[in-house]
Design an enzyme around this catalytic site. Structure first.
Site, short mmCIF file in Angstrom:
data_model
loop_
_atom_site.label_atom_id
_atom_site.label_comp_id
_atom_site.label_asym_id
_atom_site.label_seq_id
_atom_site.Cartn_x
_atom_site.Cartn_y
_atom_site.Cartn_z
N TRP A 66 46.24 60.43 -1.15
CA TRP A 66 46.87 59.17 -1.52
C TRP A 66 45.82 58.10 -1.76
O TRP A 66 44.67 58.25 -1.37
CB TRP A 66 47.96 58.73 -0.55
CG TRP A 66 47.60 58.70 0.93
CD1 TRP A 66 46.46 59.14 1.53
CD2 TRP A 66 48.44 58.22 1.98
NE1 TRP A 66 46.52 58.97 2.88
CE2 TRP A 66 47.73 58.40 3.20
CE3 TRP A 66 49.71 57.67 2.04
CZ2 TRP A 66 48.25 58.02 4.44
CZ3 TRP A 66 50.23 57.29 3.28
CH2 TRP A 66 49.51 57.48 4.46
N ASN A 67 46.25 57.03 -2.46
CA ASN A 67 45.33 55.99 -2.90
C ASN A 67 45.86 54.61 -2.55
O ASN A 67 47.06 54.44 -2.31
CB ASN A 67 45.15 56.05 -4.42
CG ASN A 67 44.56 57.35 -4.89
OD1 ASN A 67 43.47 57.72 -4.51
ND2 ASN A 67 45.30 58.07 -5.73
N HIS A 74 50.41 41.90 -13.85
CA HIS A 74 50.54 41.98 -15.31
C HIS A 74 49.44 42.87 -15.88
O HIS A 74 48.56 42.42 -16.61
CB HIS A 74 50.52 40.56 -15.89
CG HIS A 74 51.66 39.72 -15.40
ND1 HIS A 74 52.70 39.33 -16.21
CD2 HIS A 74 51.94 39.26 -14.16
CE1 HIS A 74 53.58 38.64 -15.49
NE2 HIS A 74 53.14 38.58 -14.24
N HIS A 78 53.76 46.39 -18.73
CA HIS A 78 54.31 45.65 -17.60
C HIS A 78 55.42 44.71 -18.03
O HIS A 78 55.59 44.42 -19.22
CB HIS A 78 53.21 44.88 -16.87
CG HIS A 78 52.71 43.68 -17.61
ND1 HIS A 78 51.66 43.74 -18.48
CD2 HIS A 78 53.13 42.39 -17.62
CE1 HIS A 78 51.45 42.54 -18.99
NE2 HIS A 78 52.34 41.70 -18.50
N ASP A 80 57.45 41.08 -17.63
CA ASP A 80 57.33 39.65 -17.32
C ASP A 80 58.70 39.14 -16.88
O ASP A 80 59.67 39.18 -17.66
CB ASP A 80 56.93 38.84 -18.56
CG ASP A 80 55.49 39.05 -19.00
OD1 ASP A 80 54.71 39.69 -18.27
OD2 ASP A 80 55.15 38.55 -20.09
N HIS A 84 57.57 34.01 -14.19
CA HIS A 84 56.18 34.08 -14.65
C HIS A 84 55.76 32.78 -15.34
O HIS A 84 54.61 32.38 -15.26
CB HIS A 84 56.02 35.27 -15.61
CG HIS A 84 54.66 35.43 -16.20
ND1 HIS A 84 53.50 35.33 -15.46
CD2 HIS A 84 54.26 35.70 -17.47
CE1 HIS A 84 52.46 35.53 -16.25
NE2 HIS A 84 52.89 35.74 -17.47
N HIS A 213 56.49 32.92 -24.47
CA HIS A 213 56.67 32.86 -23.01
C HIS A 213 57.50 31.64 -22.64
O HIS A 213 58.45 31.73 -21.84
CB HIS A 213 55.31 32.75 -22.31
CG HIS A 213 54.56 34.03 -22.19
ND1 HIS A 213 53.81 34.56 -23.21
CD2 HIS A 213 54.43 34.91 -21.15
CE1 HIS A 213 53.25 35.70 -22.79
NE2 HIS A 213 53.61 35.94 -21.56
MN MN Z 1 52.63 39.49 -18.43
#
Ligand code: MN
Length: 264
Positions: A66-67, A74, A78, A80, A84, A213
Site C-alpha cells: 500500500w501507498n 485538482h 478531476h 471541480d 472551488h 469557473h
Molecule cells: Mn480544478
C-alpha cells in the site's frame, strides 16, 4: 413502478453483458508524471501526485502492499465542486461531500470542435456554436454534461498539454456568454474538457478572469478536466458517471469518469 425500474436495471446489465453497451473510460492515468495547472508565481501552486510506499510484501508489511497519496485535489482528471470558486462559496451542497449523489449521473452532450482548435489553440465555444449543435442533435437537456471535444488529449507531453508561451497558456475554452447560456438557459450539470482546466489558457486575462469557473460554480454547476477518449462518444446518447471522492469540505477531487454508450 418499482418492477419497471428493476426491469430497466436488469436490461442494463443484460446489455452490458451482451456488449451492446460499451463502458468507456474518460480518465487519464494518475501518476507522478500527471500534469497539473501552472499559475503565475504570485499564486500558491497545487502539487501533483507523490506516491510513497508504506510496505510491499516486506518487513514493513510482509503480506501487503500500500501507498500514501500526496496530491492537490485538482490533479489529473478531476472534479471541480461549486465551492472551488469564490462565486460558489455560499451555495448549499457545494462541497464534494454534500453534493446530492443523483448529480453524479447524467447524459452527455459532446460538442466536437477539434477542427477549430487545430486552426486556433485559443478557440472559445460560443452560444452560436452551441445552438448550431442543437440544430443537429437536439436541445441540451437539463442536467446534462456538456463535454467539449477538442482533441487536446492527444497532447501527451507536459509542454504540448499546457502549451505555455511568454504570454501565458494557449488552450481552448468557453466564451463567457456561452458559459452563462449553458448554466442558466440549459441548466447543465457542468462542463467537461480535455484541457488542464475548464477555462481557456488565456482566461486569466478575460473579464471577469476565468469566466467559466466564475459562471459555472456561481450557478452551482460542476467541472471536469483532463478528460480523454471523448472521440469514442456519440454526440448524444451516452451516460456519464462522475462521482468525486467524498472529501469533507472538499473543493474537488480526482475521479474515475466512466461513460456508458451504445455500441456503435
Ligand atoms: Mn480544478
Amino acid at each position: 413502478m418499482s418492477n419497471g425500474a428493476a426491469h430497466v436495471l436488469a436490461q442494463l446489465l443484460t446489455a452490458l453483458d451482451a456488449g451492446q453497451i460499451n463502458v468507456i473510460d474518460l480518465t487519464t492515468p494518475l501518476g507522478a508524471e500527471t500534469t497539473v495547472i501552472d499559475l503565475p508565481p504570485m499564486f500558491a501552486l497545487s502539487p501533483g501526485l507523490t506516491l510513497t510506499e508504506i510496505s510491499r510484501y516486506d518487513e514493513r508489511g510482509p503480506a501487503w502492499y500500500w501507498n500514501i497519496l500526496n496530491l492537490g485535489e485538482h490533479t489529473g482528471t478531476h472534479f471541480d465542486a461549486p465551492v472551488h470558486w469564490v462565486t460558489g462559496k455560499d451555495l448549499p451542497n457545494n462541497t464534494t461531500d454534500t453534493i446530492p449523489p443523483r448529480k453524479f449521473i447524467g447524459p452527455a452532450c459532446v460538442i466536437d470542435v477539434t477542427a477549430d482548435v487545430e486552426q486556433s489553440a485559443d478557440f472559445l465555444l460560443t452560444v452560436e456554436r452551441v445552438q448550431a449543435w442543437e440544430q443537429q442533435h437536439g436541445r441540451i437537456p437539463a442536467g446534462a454534461w456538456v463535454l467539449l471535444r477538442t482533441g487536446w488529449s492527444r497532447r501527451t507531453s507536459k509542454e504540448a498539454f499546457l502549451n505555455a508561451g511568454p504570454d501565458g497558456a494557449h488552450s481552448p475554452g468557453f466564451d463567457k456568454a456561452c458559459s452563462e447560456f449553458l448554466a442558466k438557459e440549459r441548466d447543465v450539470l457542468g462542463v467537461g474538457v480535455e484541457t488542464v482546466g475548464t477555462d481557456a489558457g488565456q482566461a486569466g486575462t478575460f473579464n471577469p478572469p476565468f469566466p467559466n469557473h466564475n459562471t459555472m460554480h456561481g450557478n452551482g454547476k460542476f467541472g471536469i478536466t483532463s478528460l480523454v477518449n471523448l472521440e469514442l462518444l456519440p454526440p448524444t446518447g451516452a451516460l456519464v458517471i462522475a462521482a468525486p471522492l467524498k472529501i469533507v469540505d472538499g473543493s474537488g477531487s480526482p475521479l474515475r469518469v466512466i461513460a456508458l454508450a451504445p455500441t456503435a
